[in-house]
Design a protein around this motif. Structure first.
Motif, PDB file in Angstrom:
ATOM      1  N   UNK A   1       0.831  -1.188   0.000  1.00  0.00           N
ATOM      2  CA  UNK A   1       0.000   0.000   0.000  1.00  0.00           C
ATOM      3  C   UNK A   1       0.870   1.244   0.000  1.00  0.00           C
ATOM      4  N   UNK A   2       0.372   2.280  -0.662  1.00  0.00           N
ATOM      5  CA  UNK A   2       1.163   3.516  -0.777  1.00  0.00           C
ATOM      6  C   UNK A   2       0.348   4.713  -0.291  1.00  0.00           C
ATOM      7  N   UNK A   3       0.984   5.532   0.532  1.00  0.00           N
ATOM      8  CA  UNK A   3       0.434   6.825   0.948  1.00  0.00           C
ATOM      9  C   UNK A   3       1.198   7.906   0.191  1.00  0.00           C
ATOM     10  N   UNK A   4       0.472   8.798  -0.472  1.00  0.00           N
ATOM     11  CA  UNK A   4       1.087   9.923  -1.184  1.00  0.00           C
ATOM     12  C   UNK A   4       0.872  11.173  -0.342  1.00  0.00           C
ATOM     13  N   UNK A   5       1.954  11.785   0.084  1.00  0.00           N
ATOM     14  CA  UNK A   5       1.889  12.937   0.976  1.00  0.00           C
ATOM     15  C   UNK A   5       2.529  14.159   0.308  1.00  0.00           C
ATOM     16  N   UNK A   6       1.794  15.270   0.269  1.00  0.00           N
ATOM     17  CA  UNK A   6       2.319  16.528  -0.277  1.00  0.00           C
ATOM     18  C   UNK A   6       3.118  17.231   0.813  1.00  0.00           C
ATOM     19  N   UNK A   7       4.360  17.597   0.493  1.00  0.00           N
ATOM     20  CA  UNK A   7       5.252  18.212   1.483  1.00  0.00           C
ATOM     21  C   UNK A   7       5.350  19.728   1.391  1.00  0.00           C
ATOM     22  N   UNK A   8       4.885  20.316   0.294  1.00  0.00           N
ATOM     23  CA  UNK A   8       4.989  21.756   0.119  1.00  0.00           C
ATOM     24  C   UNK A   8       5.756  22.088  -1.149  1.00  0.00           C
ATOM     25  N   UNK A   9       6.055  23.380  -1.304  1.00  0.00           N
ATOM     26  CA  UNK A   9       6.764  23.791  -2.511  1.00  0.00           C
ATOM     27  C   UNK A   9       7.730  24.925  -2.210  1.00  0.00           C
ATOM     28  N   UNK A  10       8.658  25.096  -3.128  1.00  0.00           N
ATOM     29  CA  UNK A  10       9.578  26.228  -3.074  1.00  0.00           C
ATOM     30  C   UNK A  10       9.600  26.868  -4.456  1.00  0.00           C
ATOM     31  N   UNK A  11       9.800  28.168  -4.474  1.00  0.00           N
ATOM     32  CA  UNK A  11       9.778  28.908  -5.732  1.00  0.00           C
ATOM     33  C   UNK A  11      11.123  29.579  -5.976  1.00  0.00           C
ATOM     34  N   UNK A  12      11.529  29.580  -7.227  1.00  0.00           N
ATOM     35  CA  UNK A  12      12.769  30.245  -7.626  1.00  0.00           C
ATOM     36  C   UNK A  12      12.427  31.362  -8.601  1.00  0.00           C
ATOM     37  N   UNK A  13      12.821  32.559  -8.265  1.00  0.00           N
ATOM     38  CA  UNK A  13      12.589  33.724  -9.110  1.00  0.00           C
ATOM     39  C   UNK A  13      13.529  33.660 -10.311  1.00  0.00           C
ATOM     40  N   UNK A  14      12.965  33.670 -11.515  1.00  0.00           N
ATOM     41  CA  UNK A  14      13.790  33.666 -12.733  1.00  0.00           C
ATOM     42  C   UNK A  14      13.835  35.040 -13.385  1.00  0.00           C
ATOM     43  N   UNK A  15      12.686  35.687 -13.446  1.00  0.00           N
ATOM     44  CA  UNK A  15      12.610  37.029 -14.031  1.00  0.00           C
ATOM     45  C   UNK A  15      11.309  37.664 -13.543  1.00  0.00           C
ATOM     46  N   UNK A  16      11.054  38.884 -13.980  1.00  0.00           N
ATOM     47  CA  UNK A  16       9.823  39.544 -13.565  1.00  0.00           C
ATOM     48  C   UNK A  16       8.594  38.856 -14.135  1.00  0.00           C
ATOM     49  N   UNK A  17       8.779  37.976 -15.113  1.00  0.00           N
ATOM     50  CA  UNK A  17       7.621  37.317 -15.719  1.00  0.00           C
ATOM     51  C   UNK A  17       7.615  35.797 -15.567  1.00  0.00           C
ATOM     52  N   UNK A  18       8.619  35.228 -14.869  1.00  0.00           N
ATOM     53  CA  UNK A  18       8.669  33.768 -14.789  1.00  0.00           C
ATOM     54  C   UNK A  18       9.298  33.279 -13.483  1.00  0.00           C
ATOM     55  N   UNK A  19       8.711  32.231 -12.926  1.00  0.00           N
ATOM     56  CA  UNK A  19       9.225  31.568 -11.730  1.00  0.00           C
ATOM     57  C   UNK A  19       9.232  30.062 -11.944  1.00  0.00           C
ATOM     58  N   UNK A  20      10.186  29.374 -11.348  1.00  0.00           N
ATOM     59  CA  UNK A  20      10.175  27.912 -11.280  1.00  0.00           C
ATOM     60  C   UNK A  20       9.633  27.538  -9.915  1.00  0.00           C
ATOM     61  N   UNK A  21       8.763  26.528  -9.874  1.00  0.00           N
ATOM     62  CA  UNK A  21       8.213  26.070  -8.604  1.00  0.00           C
ATOM     63  C   UNK A  21       8.469  24.573  -8.492  1.00  0.00           C
ATOM     64  N   UNK A  22       9.034  24.172  -7.358  1.00  0.00           N
ATOM     65  CA  UNK A  22       9.310  22.761  -7.074  1.00  0.00           C
ATOM     66  C   UNK A  22       8.255  22.275  -6.077  1.00  0.00           C
ATOM     67  N   UNK A  23       7.485  21.260  -6.476  1.00  0.00           N
ATOM     68  CA  UNK A  23       6.494  20.642  -5.603  1.00  0.00           C
ATOM     69  C   UNK A  23       7.061  19.318  -5.120  1.00  0.00           C
ATOM     70  N   UNK A  24       7.072  19.108  -3.800  1.00  0.00           N
ATOM     71  CA  UNK A  24       7.676  17.908  -3.221  1.00  0.00           C
ATOM     72  C   UNK A  24       6.597  16.990  -2.639  1.00  0.00           C
ATOM     73  N   UNK A  25       6.755  15.701  -2.925  1.00  0.00           N
ATOM     74  CA  UNK A  25       5.837  14.666  -2.437  1.00  0.00           C
ATOM     75  C   UNK A  25       6.659  13.537  -1.838  1.00  0.00           C
ATOM     76  N   UNK A  26       6.086  12.876  -0.839  1.00  0.00           N
ATOM     77  CA  UNK A  26       6.701  11.682  -0.275  1.00  0.00           C
ATOM     78  C   UNK A  26       5.747  10.521  -0.485  1.00  0.00           C
TER      79      UNK A  26
END
Length: 144
Positions: A38-63
């Motif tokens: 059996x598997x439990x999927x847990x959302x851990x949160x996210x972090x954002x990286x500023x790339x420019x005034x019009x774009x960001x990268x967002x990392x979503x983490x799951x366990x």
């Protein structure tokens, strides 16, 4: 409102259900699965990286907590082997589908990739389960 975090979590759950060798998949703590592993999927949160005034990268983490019960013909050695093999299959499936084909993110957001990062396998304190803990990182880009 459906957020990227929720969309990605539901996609990961469905992807796991379609994986050979996976029993039940839940998104809440559960050690009373009807089918194993059996598997439990847990959302851990996210972090954002500023790339420019019009774009960001967002990392979503799951366990992923992958449980194999130790009972009957499944001893601790066999349970560990089951989880070693299954965690490898899951990692390979995500590696083979780097952009999560078919995931529908909200407008302005684009999938950059998914990566299984670490796997740790251990026995629970009572010796009733062998548990694999797998981290999954997903990255999207957000156009502002």
């Amino acid at each position: 409102m459906t957020t990227p975090a929720t969309i990605l979590k539901e996609y990961i759950k469905a992807y796991l259900v379609a994986t050979t060798g996976v029993g039940q998949v839940e998104d809440y703590p559960n050690q009373d699965f009807n089918t194993w592993p059996g598997i439990e999927v847990s959302y851990n949160g996210n972090t954002s990286t500023y790339l420019s005034t019009s774009e960001n990268d967002i990392l979503y983490a799951y366990t992923l907590f992958i449980y194999q019960i130790v009972e009957g013909s499944i001893d601790k050695r066999r349970a560990r082997l089951i989880l070693e093999e299954l965690s490898d299959v899951i990692a390979d499936r995500f590696d083979s589908n780097e952009f999560l084909d078919g995931v529908a993110l909200p407008s302005g957001k684009t999938m950059i990739g998914v990566k299984p990062t670490t796997v740790e396998i251990a026995e629970d304190e009572e010796g009733k389960f062998i548990v694999a803990r797998m981290e999954i990182a997903t990255r999207i880009t957000k156009q502002n």
